[in-house]
Write a protein that holds these residues in place. Structure first.
Motif, PDB file in Angstrom:
ATOM      1  N   GLU A 291       0.811  -1.217   0.000  1.00  0.00           N
ATOM      2  CA  GLU A 291       0.000   0.000   0.000  1.00  0.00           C
ATOM      3  C   GLU A 291       0.842   1.263   0.000  1.00  0.00           C
ATOM      4  O   GLU A 291       0.303   2.372  -0.161  1.00  0.00           O
ATOM      5  CB  GLU A 291      -0.933   0.014   1.217  1.00  0.00           C
ATOM      6  CG  GLU A 291      -0.246   0.188   2.561  1.00  0.00           C
ATOM      7  CD  GLU A 291       0.312  -1.108   3.115  1.00  0.00           C
ATOM      8  OE1 GLU A 291       0.909  -1.080   4.210  1.00  0.00           O
ATOM      9  OE2 GLU A 291       0.151  -2.140   2.452  1.00  0.00           O
ATOM     10  N   GLU A 293       2.972   4.320  -1.183  1.00  0.00           N
ATOM     11  CA  GLU A 293       3.027   5.103  -2.418  1.00  0.00           C
ATOM     12  C   GLU A 293       4.226   6.045  -2.376  1.00  0.00           C
ATOM     13  O   GLU A 293       4.706   6.416  -1.299  1.00  0.00           O
ATOM     14  CB  GLU A 293       1.745   5.930  -2.593  1.00  0.00           C
ATOM     15  CG  GLU A 293       0.469   5.115  -2.653  1.00  0.00           C
ATOM     16  CD  GLU A 293       0.271   4.460  -4.003  1.00  0.00           C
ATOM     17  OE1 GLU A 293       0.961   4.868  -4.962  1.00  0.00           O
ATOM     18  OE2 GLU A 293      -0.556   3.538  -4.108  1.00  0.00           O
ATOM     19  N   VAL A 308       1.560   7.016   2.859  1.00  0.00           N
ATOM     20  CA  VAL A 308       0.209   7.373   2.425  1.00  0.00           C
ATOM     21  C   VAL A 308      -0.032   8.848   2.724  1.00  0.00           C
ATOM     22  O   VAL A 308       0.606   9.434   3.608  1.00  0.00           O
ATOM     23  CB  VAL A 308      -0.869   6.520   3.127  1.00  0.00           C
ATOM     24  CG1 VAL A 308      -0.751   5.061   2.742  1.00  0.00           C
ATOM     25  CG2 VAL A 308      -0.793   6.678   4.641  1.00  0.00           C
ATOM     26  N   THR A 328      -5.490   6.348   0.353  1.00  0.00           N
ATOM     27  CA  THR A 328      -4.619   5.500  -0.454  1.00  0.00           C
ATOM     28  C   THR A 328      -4.636   5.976  -1.902  1.00  0.00           C
ATOM     29  O   THR A 328      -5.590   6.608  -2.355  1.00  0.00           O
ATOM     30  CB  THR A 328      -5.091   4.045  -0.389  1.00  0.00           C
ATOM     31  OG1 THR A 328      -6.446   3.955  -0.859  1.00  0.00           O
ATOM     32  CG2 THR A 328      -5.030   3.522   1.036  1.00  0.00           C
ATOM     33  N   ALA A 420      -3.331  -0.949   4.898  1.00  0.00           N
ATOM     34  CA  ALA A 420      -4.033   0.331   4.785  1.00  0.00           C
ATOM     35  C   ALA A 420      -4.880   0.607   6.026  1.00  0.00           C
ATOM     36  O   ALA A 420      -5.047   1.763   6.424  1.00  0.00           O
ATOM     37  CB  ALA A 420      -4.898   0.332   3.526  1.00  0.00           C
TER      38      ALA A 420
END
Length: 479
Positions: A291, A293, A308, A328, A420
């Protein structure tokens, strides 16, 4: 008839009841918190399973394991576990250091509802993470909501202040190493080889020794800026990872369904790492945290952060946290504003106030229609603002130091929770910890004038006894 335990010390006789944490322990609505969280922690009604048997009259079918069971160890008090979550993020403690400090700090124990001093640990550190997981996002939002309501009940903030909020986003970094291609390829090779061996697959070659050698070479070539040699090492790492993945794929057919399912999840992630290139989108930056990024916030000191995006909302005047939400997929800032205002409305519904104006930066342009009737104020439409709105806009940057304190003092700088869901829980709990420290400062701020007024009244109306206490100290000592 109940009597006091003479062999243990009472906490209210050991501490200063004027300490801000002691005062806050008596002002928090613990009964309401327990009533709100009790349904989440109640034993659930299970459907059970059908069990076939036989007796003297023939085959029988019965239901086993149905209903509500009270078996097992009883739960710890809700107030104790909630207080531990508050203290963890208010004082920037890990689960392990929190329980150790709780066993030594009398104020922590008084805040948790203890009557007598306990020199032992309150619980195992793993129980805090299980309790947090059981609460879920709705449960931790209830903890944040309680801190807001406590601020209103103590008079530290007026209800009208909630009509204007400042909203901004930041990055909540994930607890992952810096995702270089060489490291990701080596971690994927090692993980797949280890899980395949655990599942019973006999591999021809795991490339363990070569993988470690290539990882060391990649680090040396990158440090020396010898990028042509570095590309050769990366090519070889991809080759041995692809060879390993193809062999595992061929031999997975002989495994059971459960073993194949568990192994297939990690094989798919390793295949993503094997095929992705530096310029690709939707890359995998951590094998254990898909998850995460890559988010760029325009910082010169830290161009890219891996985690996130988190949106925070604070009151315009005093900076009380009234919203914290994770998103997300690295969305555009303006597309997070509607969800953030929705969460703020939910947290303020029992107070009876809704935000009517959101002061933001230029990253929130173009979402005025989605936020109606909430008015979005930013400097992009400075010419059309009223003088009062221009005055409000001057405090837009007040949220920036609050974000810094939330990261540095309340654990938002690095999220160690899984998935998440862990990111969402961590963001809300960090905001709740910030509000606890905010309430402690408010108690100290509001209590000091009252204390000075009481001392002034005592000096003014103390009478003869008060003068007799003061005058001898002013007289010179006779010789």
């Amino acid at each position: 008839m109940a009597t006091d335990d003479f062999f243990r010390a009472r906490l209210d006789q050991m501490i200063d009841l004027r300490h801000p944490l002691s005062v806050l322990a008596t002002r928090m609505p613990w009964t309401d918190i327990e009533a709100a969280l009790a349904p989440v922690l109640a034993h659930r009604d299970r459907k059970g399973r059908m069990v076939e048997g036989a007796d003297m009259f023939g085959p029988t079918v019965a239901v086993a394991g149905a209903g509500i069971s009270n078996a097992g160890r009883p739960r710890l008090p809700i107030r104790l576990m909630v207080a531990l979550l508050y203290l963890k993020h208010a004082y920037n403690e890990s689960d392990e250091s929190l329980v150790e400090r709780w066993a030594q700090d009398v104020y922590f124990q008084f805040f948790s509802g203890q009557v007598y001093f306990e020199p032992r640990l309150p619980c195992d550190p793993a129980q805090i993470s299980r309790f947090r997981r059981v609460l879920g996002e709705a449960g931790v939002e209830q903890l944040l909501k309680t801190t807001i309501e406590a601020a209103v009940s103590m008079g530290a903030v007026k209800k009208t202040e909630f009509e204007r909020v400042i909203v901004d986003t930041t990055v909540q970094s994930k607890a992952i190493a810096h995702p270089t291609d060489s490291r990701l390829l080596e971690v994927a090779r090692e993980k797949v080889a280890r899980l395949a061996k655990r599942a019973g697959i006999q591999l021809k070659q795991t490339h363990e020794r070569e993988g470690k050698t290539l990882r060391r070479k990649a680090g040396g070539y990158a440090h020396a800026k010898q990028f042509k040699r570095l590309r050769g090492v990366l090519k070889r790492q991809r080759t041995i990872l692809g060879r390993l993945l193809r062999e595992v794929r061929r031999k997975m057919a002989g495994l059971t369904d459960d073993a194949r399912t568990r192994l297939d999840t990690w094989v798919q992630r390793a295949e993503r790492i094997h095929t992705q290139r530096p310029k690709d989108k939707d890359k995998l930056y951590a094998l254990h945290a898909p998850e995460a990024e890559c988010i760029g916030k325009g910082k010169a000191r830290n161009p890219y952060e891996f985690g996130v995006k988190v949106s925070l909302a604070v009151t315009h005047q005093h900076g009380l946290m009234v919203g914290a939400r994770s998103f997300t997929g690295n969305p555009y800032d303006g597309h997070t504003l509607a969800a953030q205002i929705e969460q703020t409305n939910t947290l303020l519904q029992d107070i009876g106030v809704k935000p009517t104006a959101a002061i933001v930066d230029l990253g929130y342009r173009g979402v005025d229609k989605e936020l109606a009737p909430v008015e979005v104020i930013h400097r992009g439409k400075f010419k059309s603002l009223t003088p009062q709105q221009k005055t409000w806009l001057k405090r837009r940057q007040a949220i920036e130091p609050l974000i810094g304190h939330t990261k540095a003092d309340h654990r938002m700088d690095r999220c160690w929770l899984k998935g998440a869901a862990g990111d969402a829980l961590h963001a809300v709990l960090c905001a709740a910890g910030f509000n606890i420290r905010w309430l402690l400062r408010a108690i100290a701020r509001l209590g000091l004038p009252g204390l000075l007024l009481a001392l002034f009244a005592l000096a003014l109306h103390g009478g003869a006894s008060g003068r007799n206490l003061v005058q001898p100290a002013l007289k010179p000592t006779p010789r």
